[in-house]
Design an enzyme around this catalytic site. Sequence first.
Site, mmCIF file in Angstrom:
data_model
loop_
_atom_site.group_PDB
_atom_site.id
_atom_site.type_symbol
_atom_site.label_atom_id
_atom_site.label_comp_id
_atom_site.label_asym_id
_atom_site.label_seq_id
_atom_site.Cartn_x
_atom_site.Cartn_y
_atom_site.Cartn_z
ATOM 1 N N THR A 118 64.935 4.037 77.853
ATOM 2 C CA THR A 118 66.014 4.898 78.334
ATOM 3 C C THR A 118 66.050 6.248 77.622
ATOM 4 O O THR A 118 65.677 6.350 76.444
ATOM 5 C CB THR A 118 67.372 4.186 78.116
ATOM 6 O OG1 THR A 118 68.431 5.116 78.371
ATOM 7 C CG2 THR A 118 67.531 3.684 76.690
ATOM 8 N N TYR A 142 73.262 0.827 72.658
ATOM 9 C CA TYR A 142 72.314 0.606 73.753
ATOM 10 C C TYR A 142 71.009 1.357 73.480
ATOM 11 O O TYR A 142 69.914 0.779 73.482
ATOM 12 C CB TYR A 142 72.951 1.052 75.073
ATOM 13 C CG TYR A 142 71.993 1.126 76.217
ATOM 14 C CD1 TYR A 142 71.270 0.005 76.615
ATOM 15 C CD2 TYR A 142 71.794 2.326 76.913
ATOM 16 C CE1 TYR A 142 70.365 0.081 77.674
ATOM 17 C CE2 TYR A 142 70.908 2.404 77.959
ATOM 18 C CZ TYR A 142 70.192 1.284 78.332
ATOM 19 O OH TYR A 142 69.303 1.359 79.373
#
Length: 328
Positions: A118, A142
């Site tokens: 990501t 995350y």
Amino acid sequence: MSQTVLVTGGAGYIGSHACKALRAAGYTPVTFDNLSTGWEDAVKFGPFEKGDLLDRARLDEIFAKHKPVAVMHFAAYSQVGESMQDPAKYWRNNVIGSLTLIEATVAAGCKNFVFSSTCATYGDQDNVVLNEDSVQLPINSYGASKRAIEDILDNFGDAFGLNHVIFRYFNVAGSDPETEVGEFHQPETHLIPLMLDAIAGKRDALTIFGTDYDTPDGTCIRDYVHVCDLVDAHVLGLKWLEEGKGSRVFNLGTGKGFSVREVVDQSRAVTNKEVPYVEGDRRPGDCTKLVSGSERAMNELGWEPHRSNLKQMIADAWAWHQIGHYEK
Ligand code: UDP
């Protein structure tokens, strides 16, 4: 017989689209998913194996049964906001779960691994177009969990010759234009589906998280990429590995950033309906601006995004929204 690819998270939004693309490219996608956030109804293009990444014995069984030529690893928790409130969930599932999967992959003698990472690994680097060599300084759990998995892959590449393609996604949006699969999270946290729900009167007004960012209109800027273009890149990444081109990192985005307010305006234009919204506080963990430099994927993989303009992405999401949902 076609070659098998093990797709973790194949019952989820991106994984189910990847299974469709793999099937179209002649592979058999085997979905491995614990259904914690995915939907069995979304598994349409190959066999389903229920299981959890933390269950090594189950993983060994699946490798022995299906003998995949490669792994595509999508299964993960992926909500920035939640990751700030429950970091253990992200470190246990995303990091320890991925480590377990990577160990099982090596033990099974499978050498090719495609990983969904990501742009959140880059963190908040204002006014910079992020490329693959940019420093990675995640500001939420995350992003930190995904960066850790990238490090694990590098170490296992060095130690055991595990070849890996890492894709750093920007904001994935849109749905399969044939509406066989689509985006359906419960609970939903992502901007475009929440906005479409608000437009359709399925929920209260959208809250814009923060209007005091250092951007032209005060709202966060993101780079949106169509899920179909994104999964096409994964098939190219798989071919890259099969051709023995070695481990590589690629960003997947368009290089164009849109603010939350611009997404609201485009959604109004596409649906021809008002977007009910209110302005609220910032969401902890959100970066001001995340925009991709994606030349590498285009130049080296030959990736050509076809549907990644914002209007098309919202239109495809809206078409799915009219008909699409899964049930447990
Ligand atoms: N966002 C928002 N309201 C919402 C959900 C998201 O204003 O209800 C904003 C969020 O702050 C971010 C952008 O929309 O700037 C995209 O958020 P999303 O959760 O879709 O993806 P993320 O960038 O967190 O991966």
